[in-house]
Design an enzyme around this catalytic site. Structure first.
Site, short mmCIF file in Angstrom:
data_model
loop_
_atom_site.label_atom_id
_atom_site.label_comp_id
_atom_site.label_asym_id
_atom_site.label_seq_id
_atom_site.Cartn_x
_atom_site.Cartn_y
_atom_site.Cartn_z
N ARG A 251 -49.74 -109.63 -41.01
CA ARG A 251 -48.70 -110.47 -41.60
C ARG A 251 -47.66 -109.62 -42.33
NH1 ARG A 251 -50.68 -114.31 -45.70
NH2 ARG A 251 -48.46 -114.58 -45.76
N CYS B 27 -51.52 -117.29 -48.57
CA CYS B 27 -52.61 -116.44 -49.06
C CYS B 27 -53.50 -117.21 -50.03
CB CYS B 27 -52.03 -115.24 -49.81
SG CYS B 27 -51.52 -113.90 -48.77
N ARG C 260 -46.84 -119.63 -46.61
CA ARG C 260 -46.30 -120.36 -47.74
C ARG C 260 -44.76 -120.29 -47.80
NH1 ARG C 260 -47.36 -122.05 -52.86
NH2 ARG C 260 -45.67 -121.48 -54.25
N ARG D 267 -51.10 -121.82 -56.57
CA ARG D 267 -49.73 -121.66 -56.09
C ARG D 267 -49.00 -122.99 -55.84
NH1 ARG D 267 -49.26 -116.55 -52.08
NH2 ARG D 267 -47.18 -116.51 -52.95
N PRO D 268 -48.68 -123.72 -56.89
CA PRO D 268 -47.96 -125.00 -56.71
C PRO D 268 -46.49 -124.79 -56.33
CG PRO D 268 -48.28 -124.51 -59.04
CD PRO D 268 -48.93 -123.40 -58.29
N VAL D 269 -45.81 -125.91 -56.04
CA VAL D 269 -44.38 -125.84 -55.70
C VAL D 269 -43.55 -126.71 -56.64
CG1 VAL D 269 -44.61 -125.16 -53.27
CG2 VAL D 269 -44.67 -127.59 -53.87
N ASP D 270 -44.11 -127.01 -57.83
CA ASP D 270 -43.42 -127.91 -58.77
C ASP D 270 -42.04 -127.39 -59.18
OD1 ASP D 270 -45.08 -125.89 -59.95
OD2 ASP D 270 -44.70 -126.75 -61.91
N LEU D 271 -41.91 -126.06 -59.31
CA LEU D 271 -40.61 -125.51 -59.76
C LEU D 271 -39.53 -125.74 -58.69
CD1 LEU D 271 -41.90 -122.12 -61.25
CD2 LEU D 271 -41.38 -124.23 -62.49
N ILE E 221 -49.28 -112.63 -62.88
CA ILE E 221 -48.50 -113.53 -62.00
C ILE E 221 -49.39 -114.56 -61.31
CG2 ILE E 221 -46.86 -113.66 -60.07
CD1 ILE E 221 -45.71 -112.04 -62.35
N LYS F 279 -40.15 -107.70 -45.52
CA LYS F 279 -40.61 -109.04 -45.09
C LYS F 279 -40.12 -110.11 -46.06
CE LYS F 279 -44.97 -110.42 -46.13
NZ LYS F 279 -44.97 -111.73 -46.81
N ASN F 280 -40.28 -109.87 -47.34
CA ASN F 280 -39.97 -110.91 -48.32
C ASN F 280 -38.47 -111.12 -48.52
OD1 ASN F 280 -42.66 -111.35 -48.62
ND2 ASN F 280 -42.85 -110.46 -50.67
N ASP G 39 -47.62 -107.54 -55.98
CA ASP G 39 -47.95 -107.18 -54.60
C ASP G 39 -48.40 -105.72 -54.46
OD1 ASP G 39 -47.43 -109.72 -53.76
OD2 ASP G 39 -45.49 -109.28 -52.83
C1 UD1 Z 1 -43.13 -114.25 -53.69
C2 UD1 Z 1 -43.55 -113.23 -52.66
C3 UD1 Z 1 -44.97 -112.74 -52.93
C4 UD1 Z 1 -45.06 -112.22 -54.37
C5 UD1 Z 1 -44.55 -113.26 -55.37
C6 UD1 Z 1 -44.49 -112.72 -56.80
C7 UD1 Z 1 -42.31 -113.94 -50.70
C8 UD1 Z 1 -42.34 -114.51 -49.34
N1 UD1 Z 1 -43.47 -113.84 -51.34
O1 UD1 Z 1 -44.02 -115.35 -53.57
O2 UD1 Z 1 -45.27 -111.70 -52.01
O3 UD1 Z 1 -46.42 -111.94 -54.66
O4 UD1 Z 1 -43.22 -113.67 -55.00
O5 UD1 Z 1 -43.69 -111.60 -56.86
O6 UD1 Z 1 -41.28 -113.53 -51.19
N2 UD1 Z 1 -45.36 -121.06 -59.34
C9 UD1 Z 1 -45.53 -122.29 -59.89
N3 UD1 Z 1 -44.77 -123.32 -59.38
C10 UD1 Z 1 -43.88 -123.14 -58.37
C11 UD1 Z 1 -43.72 -121.85 -57.82
C12 UD1 Z 1 -44.48 -120.82 -58.33
O7 UD1 Z 1 -46.31 -122.50 -60.80
O8 UD1 Z 1 -43.24 -124.11 -57.97
C13 UD1 Z 1 -46.17 -119.94 -59.87
C14 UD1 Z 1 -47.07 -119.30 -58.81
O9 UD1 Z 1 -48.28 -120.03 -58.67
C15 UD1 Z 1 -47.27 -117.94 -59.38
C16 UD1 Z 1 -45.93 -117.64 -60.05
O10 UD1 Z 1 -45.29 -118.90 -60.24
O11 UD1 Z 1 -48.29 -117.96 -60.33
C17 UD1 Z 1 -45.01 -116.73 -59.26
O12 UD1 Z 1 -44.90 -117.23 -57.94
P1 UD1 Z 1 -43.57 -117.05 -57.07
O13 UD1 Z 1 -42.69 -116.02 -57.71
O14 UD1 Z 1 -42.99 -118.39 -56.80
O15 UD1 Z 1 -44.16 -116.47 -55.73
P2 UD1 Z 1 -43.69 -116.74 -54.26
O16 UD1 Z 1 -42.21 -116.96 -54.21
O17 UD1 Z 1 -44.56 -117.75 -53.61
#
Ligand code: UD1
Length: 429
Positions: free
Chosen positions: A407, A125, A101, A130-134, A337, A22-23, A315
């Protein structure tokens, strides 16, 4: 809402075919937005998250056809043809993005090919903030103007993106994928440092190369991308799902069973296999997969720390906690994580598990036997950990809110009952 009823205590024996990841599939589908030609993807799992991405891409204007069922070593993988020739709007609406997400993965492709994108801030979830700042800071490095308004991310780059150097302050799978896609159509060279090394990121990179992208360092934490003017269509097969693999490996271990997992690699699962072996489970490589068995001996408690790949995957944390709850001795499970990813703990305790959470760590004192109980699923991986616990427990377990499972797990009850589990879905009227 559907429920799953399990009558536990039966060792599972048989063969389970592992589906496409899926991922890996979700970013590959988003990558279809980067070319006007057709991207043919095969070995896609049949899951709600995949359908959500289909809806989102169709809403943006991608023409999508399903090739029916493509048999793949006994597994019925789906094939999708995605053609983003005419993309009239560049908005990913709240109603679709809030369901998943990973919808944020359309941001990089849209802004790099069309110079603009409007994407709702995501939901997904309930495992922490879970921000998107990065994602956003990375796009700014490539020259995009980003504004947040009315719950939407508005990204513009009227003259196209420019290559740049992005040093991720922490490892993010999704941000690496978004920036990797964006950089493919940016002008000049982009370097992504401290990039995620997950096999799903490498899979996306390989597909982009098949579409004409120029990427080096695939599989490492430094990706270098030379921008190209356009990408073209390609045929690409999704890799096997390592989390589905690990989940069924735990099903064999927790029930004292013997299961052959077909169509999955050992190489992408080494951290999970290492933990299973240290806890007393036998894992052998067999042709086209692995055999997992624990027919004699008790399980031993093992300490686990979740980390970015190649470390132990977050996961798989909930599933291993269910396993450790039935082991001899104690185990400390630390989640590095995500915050708030222990929502399965109170439910496992209702089955008789002895687990105490201290900040990011959980101390699991193995109790040998769990007992069946009515339970509530909270997120995708937490839900499946309750199913695994139910398979090992004495008596009946009834798991509610199982839509989370749909899902990420294809035909879960069917795959488990084929190995002898007493499990059924009770459909809501
Ligand atoms: C992906 C996987 C999810 C898995 C996760 C970690 C998919 C669709 N989902 O989620 O199943 O659990 O990787 O292996 O592939 N973070 C920030 N800012 C950001 C982005 C992330 O602070 O802009 C933080 C998150 O809150 C978290 C950490 O970074 O604490 C890792 O998240 P990330 O690797 O981005 O997870 P996803 O890509 O959302």
């Amino acid at each position: 809402m559907d429920q799953i009823r399990i009558r536990g205590g039966k060792p599972l024996n048989g063969t389970i075919n592992i589906g496409g990841a899926k991922n890996a599939a979700l970013p590959l589908m988003a990558a279809s937005l980067m070319t006007a030609e057709t991207l043919n993807l095969s070995n896609l799992p049949h899951l709600v998250d995949i359908s959500t991405m289909v809806h989102l891409l169709a809403e943006l204007g991608v023409e999508i056809s399903m090739d029916g069922n493509a048999p793949n070593g006994g597994h019925i993988g789906r094939a999708l043809n995605l053609r983003a020739e005419n993309i009239p709007g560049h908005t990913a609406p709240y109603d679709l993005v809030r369901r998943m997400r990973a919808s944020i993965l359309v941001l990089g492709p849209l802004v790099s090919r069309f110079g603009e994108a409007r994407v709702s801030l995501p939901g997904g979830c309930a495992i922490g903030t879970r921000p998107v700042d990065l994602h956003l800071n990375g796009l700014r490095e490539l020259g995009a103007e980003i504004e947040l308004a009315e719950g939407y991310i508005q990204a513009t780059a009227p003259n196209g993106l420019q290559g740049g150097k992005i040093i991720f302050p922490s490892v993010s799978v999704g941000a690496t994928e978004n920036l990797l896609m964006a950089a493919c159509l940016a002008k000049g060279e982009t370097t992504l440092l401290n990039a995620a090394r997950e096999p799903e990121v490498a899979d996306l990179a390989h597909c982009l190369v098949a579409m004409g992208a120029d990427i080096s360092g695939i599989g490492s934490d430094t990706l270098t991308i030379q921008g190209v003017d356009s990408l073209h269509g390609a045929d690409y097969q999704v890799i096997p799902d390592r989390i589905e693999t690990g989940t069924y490996a735990v099903a064999a271990a927790i029930t004292g069973g013997d299961i052959i997992l077909k169509g999955c690699g050992i190489a992408q699962n080494t951290a999970m296999i290492d933990v299973l072996r240290r806890s007393g489970v036998t894992v052998d490589e067999v042709e086209d997969g692995m055999r997992v068995h624990r027919t004699t001996g008790a399980l031993k408690g093992v300490d686990i720390l979740t980390e970015p790949y190649p470390g132990f995957p977050t996961d798989m944390q909930a599933q291993l906690m269910a396993l450790m709850a039935t082991a001899e001795g104690a185990s400390m499970i630390t989640e590095s994580i995500f915050e708030n990813r222990f929502m399965h703990v109170p439910e496992l305790c209702r089955m008789g598990a002895d687990i105490n959470v201290h900040g990011a760590s959980a101390i699991v004192r193995g109790v040998g036997h769990l007992s069946g109980a009515p339970l509530m699923a909270t997120d995708l991986r937490a839900s499946v950990s309750l199913v695994l616990a139910g398979l090992a427990a004495e008596g009946e377990t009834l798991v509610s809110r199982v839509y989370h499972l749909d899902r990420g797990y294809e035909r879960l009850e069917e795959k488990l009952s084929a190995c002898g589990a007493d499990i059924e879905r009770i459909e809501s009227k």
